[in-house]
Design a protein around this motif. Structure first.
Motif, mmCIF file in Angstrom:
data_model
loop_
_atom_site.group_PDB
_atom_site.id
_atom_site.type_symbol
_atom_site.label_atom_id
_atom_site.label_comp_id
_atom_site.label_asym_id
_atom_site.label_seq_id
_atom_site.Cartn_x
_atom_site.Cartn_y
_atom_site.Cartn_z
ATOM 1 N N GLY A 102 -3.039 99.365 23.160
ATOM 2 C CA GLY A 102 -2.094 100.330 23.508
ATOM 3 C C GLY A 102 -0.865 100.444 22.382
ATOM 4 O O GLY A 102 -1.360 101.023 21.322
ATOM 5 N N SER A 103 0.150 100.019 22.793
ATOM 6 C CA SER A 103 1.363 100.094 21.876
ATOM 7 C C SER A 103 1.177 99.113 20.626
ATOM 8 O O SER A 103 0.475 98.273 20.627
ATOM 9 N N LEU A 104 1.529 99.253 19.448
ATOM 10 C CA LEU A 104 1.474 98.512 18.468
ATOM 11 C C LEU A 104 3.049 97.814 18.034
ATOM 12 O O LEU A 104 3.729 98.242 17.534
ATOM 13 N N ASP A 105 2.646 96.551 18.499
ATOM 14 C CA ASP A 105 3.955 95.810 18.246
ATOM 15 C C ASP A 105 3.923 95.015 17.102
ATOM 16 O O ASP A 105 4.949 94.705 16.539
ATOM 17 N N THR A 106 2.867 94.382 16.782
ATOM 18 C CA THR A 106 2.595 93.458 15.508
ATOM 19 C C THR A 106 1.706 94.092 14.434
ATOM 20 O O THR A 106 0.515 94.256 14.948
ATOM 21 N N LEU A 107 2.074 94.109 13.253
ATOM 22 C CA LEU A 107 0.970 94.489 12.051
ATOM 23 C C LEU A 107 0.789 93.023 11.666
ATOM 24 O O LEU A 107 1.750 92.495 10.930
ATOM 25 N N GLN A 108 -0.325 92.397 11.827
ATOM 26 C CA GLN A 108 -0.748 91.344 11.159
ATOM 27 C C GLN A 108 -1.311 91.585 9.927
ATOM 28 O O GLN A 108 -2.502 92.381 10.099
ATOM 29 N N VAL A 109 -1.007 90.891 8.973
ATOM 30 C CA VAL A 109 -1.720 91.127 7.422
ATOM 31 C C VAL A 109 -2.028 89.859 6.889
ATOM 32 O O VAL A 109 -1.360 88.830 6.409
ATOM 33 N N ASN A 110 -3.376 89.910 6.715
ATOM 34 C CA ASN A 110 -3.973 88.594 5.796
ATOM 35 C C ASN A 110 -4.023 88.886 4.444
ATOM 36 O O ASN A 110 -4.737 89.839 4.091
ATOM 37 N N VAL A 111 -3.233 88.298 3.617
ATOM 38 C CA VAL A 111 -3.117 88.613 2.228
ATOM 39 C C VAL A 111 -4.006 88.162 1.354
ATOM 40 O O VAL A 111 -4.022 88.396 0.257
ATOM 41 N N GLY A 112 -4.770 87.258 1.843
ATOM 42 C CA GLY A 112 -5.820 86.719 1.155
ATOM 43 C C GLY A 112 -6.428 85.586 1.614
ATOM 44 O O GLY A 112 -5.658 84.794 2.501
ATOM 45 N N LYS A 113 -7.300 84.967 0.812
ATOM 46 C CA LYS A 113 -8.092 83.616 1.378
ATOM 47 C C LYS A 113 -7.804 82.674 0.455
ATOM 48 O O LYS A 113 -8.280 81.295 0.514
ATOM 49 N N LEU A 114 -7.094 82.937 -0.461
ATOM 50 C CA LEU A 114 -6.745 81.657 -1.423
ATOM 51 C C LEU A 114 -5.617 80.722 -0.662
ATOM 52 O O LEU A 114 -4.794 81.343 -0.095
ATOM 53 N N CYS A 115 -5.783 79.650 -0.839
ATOM 54 C CA CYS A 115 -5.248 78.524 -0.181
ATOM 55 C C CYS A 115 -5.364 77.017 -1.145
ATOM 56 O O CYS A 115 -6.141 76.923 -1.847
ATOM 57 N N ASN A 116 -3.673 76.401 -0.834
ATOM 58 C CA ASN A 116 -4.083 75.274 -1.745
ATOM 59 C C ASN A 116 -4.705 73.936 -0.849
ATOM 60 O O ASN A 116 -4.881 72.936 -1.407
ATOM 61 N N MET A 117 -5.368 74.394 0.394
ATOM 62 C CA MET A 117 -5.997 73.427 1.260
ATOM 63 C C MET A 117 -7.431 73.935 1.863
ATOM 64 O O MET A 117 -7.504 75.012 1.523
ATOM 65 N N THR A 118 -8.007 72.901 2.193
ATOM 66 C CA THR A 118 -9.350 73.444 2.851
ATOM 67 C C THR A 118 -9.477 72.754 4.190
ATOM 68 O O THR A 118 -10.387 71.657 4.377
ATOM 69 N N CYS A 119 -8.723 73.085 5.176
ATOM 70 C CA CYS A 119 -8.761 72.509 6.577
ATOM 71 C C CYS A 119 -10.221 72.583 7.311
ATOM 72 O O CYS A 119 -10.802 73.721 7.101
ATOM 73 N N ALA A 120 -10.450 71.424 8.014
ATOM 74 C CA ALA A 120 -11.831 71.491 8.497
ATOM 75 C C ALA A 120 -11.921 72.742 9.719
ATOM 76 O O ALA A 120 -13.089 73.235 9.903
ATOM 77 N N HIS A 121 -10.759 72.962 10.391
ATOM 78 C CA HIS A 121 -10.938 74.134 11.574
ATOM 79 C C HIS A 121 -10.658 75.367 10.926
ATOM 80 O O HIS A 121 -10.541 76.262 11.935
#
Length: 362
Positions: A54-73
């Motif tokens: 319905g309404s748009l309360d949150t714009l969630q933005v994944n800015v990329g898959k680059l990370c300094n970690m590689t977490c198991a989950h």
């Protein structure tokens, strides 16, 4: 640990994950398909079908898959090798245009490690200039990395809420998910944030995120928050504002873990048996729009990782699938009141007290 992508693993392909979730093991050559949990059927039985936004309360933005970690989950399969999958300046500007016309009160920045995107600071400063609440989904250890020494002060100056992963208040359990030494680096980052006022003043909220180490549902959020506050204060003199509990989603690296340990079917049965209609009514996809690093649109971060785009308009043809497909005002009109794309993975958000990017639903 290497990412699924770096290993050339079959589950690096979202289509392979969807085959598992639909009842066909990844890479299976036969036509035999075992029964998959029927999420739409569960919604229908609860009188909640079809699920719609319905309404748009949150714009969630994944800015990329680059990370300094590689977490198991990690459901994003993020890591240091995902350098190419990073949001461009052009796409970041369109995100800001969409945020302005949408009226969404919150810009939720995630990754990977969102701070590693070169346009992260602009996204933050412009959004704050528009009067929007900004969330940084931080892994904490990035704040201790070379080149990011000034990031904590920047976040504090901008009044950004930090939502930080800390899957346990003990080193052994935390490091089992996030890598050796991750816990103490996180504690050092938390102390630094406390010194800036995070978790100790109302203007700088510091939210921690718990997710189970094993294939189980999180315990009651309020009870666990009290335990976290006691242990972190007594053992490490660390303060924080609140705790979110989030169920591990059976996708990407956690899906691989479940399959490797032979616990996939057991975990899906547990999620399905715990389906809660009250939690389903409050899932985040009903008030959130998810934008990927390349501008593609999904109902939520989990659908985004499974390459599940927005559903087509009923009787109106194709719906915009990318923020570059239409001017922001036109795109906004097209994505509101849309049907939500669902699948068996959605039992992860609707089990027990429910789960989402803002913690327990109930």
């Amino acid at each position: 640990m290497k990412t699924l992508s770096r290993r050339g693993h079959a589950l690096a392909d979202p289509a392979a994950q969807l085959r598992v979730l639909s009842g066909r093991p990844s890479g299976e050559k036969s036509d035999r398909v075992s029964a998959a949990p029927d999420f739409d059927g569960a919604l229908a039985d609860a009188g909640l079908a079809p699920l719609s936004a319905g309404s748009l309360d949150t714009l969630q933005v994944n800015v990329g898959k680059l990370c300094n970690m590689t977490c198991a989950h990690c459901h994003v399969d993020a890591g240091p090798d995902r350098k190419a999958e990073n949001m461009s300046a052009e796409t970041a500007e369109v995100v800001l245009e969409l945020l302005e016309v949408s009226g969404a009160g919150t810009l939720d920045l995630t990754g990977g490690a969102p701070e590693m995107n070169p346009h992260f600071r602009r996204l933050v400063t412009v959004a704050r200039g528009l009067g929007r609440h900004v969330i940084d989904r931080c892994n904490l250890t990035i704040l201790m990395a070379k080149g990011y020494e000034e990031m904590p002060a920047f976040l504090a100056e901008q009044g950004v809420e930090i939502v930080a992963s800390l899957p346990c208040y003990t080193a052994d359990n935390c490091d089992a998910q996030r890598g050796d030494g991750a816990f103490m680096k996180s504690i050092a980052a938390l102390r630094m944030l406390n010194a800036l006022g995070y978790g100790t003043t109302a203007d700088l909220p510091l939210t921690l995120v718990y997710n189970p180490v094993g294939p189980s549902l999180p315990p009651p959020q309020g009870q666990l928050e009290a335990d976290y506050k006691t242990r972190l204060a007594e053992d490490f003199d660390v303060r924080f504002t609140r705790l979110f509990t989030i169920t591990n989603m059976p996708i990407s690296r956690y899906l691989d873990h479940l399959l490797e340990t032979g616990k996939y079917e057991m975990y899906m049965e547990k999620l399905t048996a715990a389906f809660n209609p009250a939690a389903a009514a409050g899932v985040m996809c009903r008030t959130t729009l998810s934008v990927n690093w390349d501008g593609s649109l999904s109902d939520c971060d989990f659908n985004q990782m499974l390459d599940l785009p927005l559903a087509d308009s009923r009787g109106k043809g194709a719906r915009p699938r990318n923020i570059h497909d239409a001017p922001p005002a036109e795109l906004l009109k097209a994505v509101l009141d849309r049907p939500v794309v669902t699948g068996s993975h959605c039992f992860g958000c609707t089990a027990g007290a429910g789960s989402g990017c803002t913690g327990a639903i109930l």
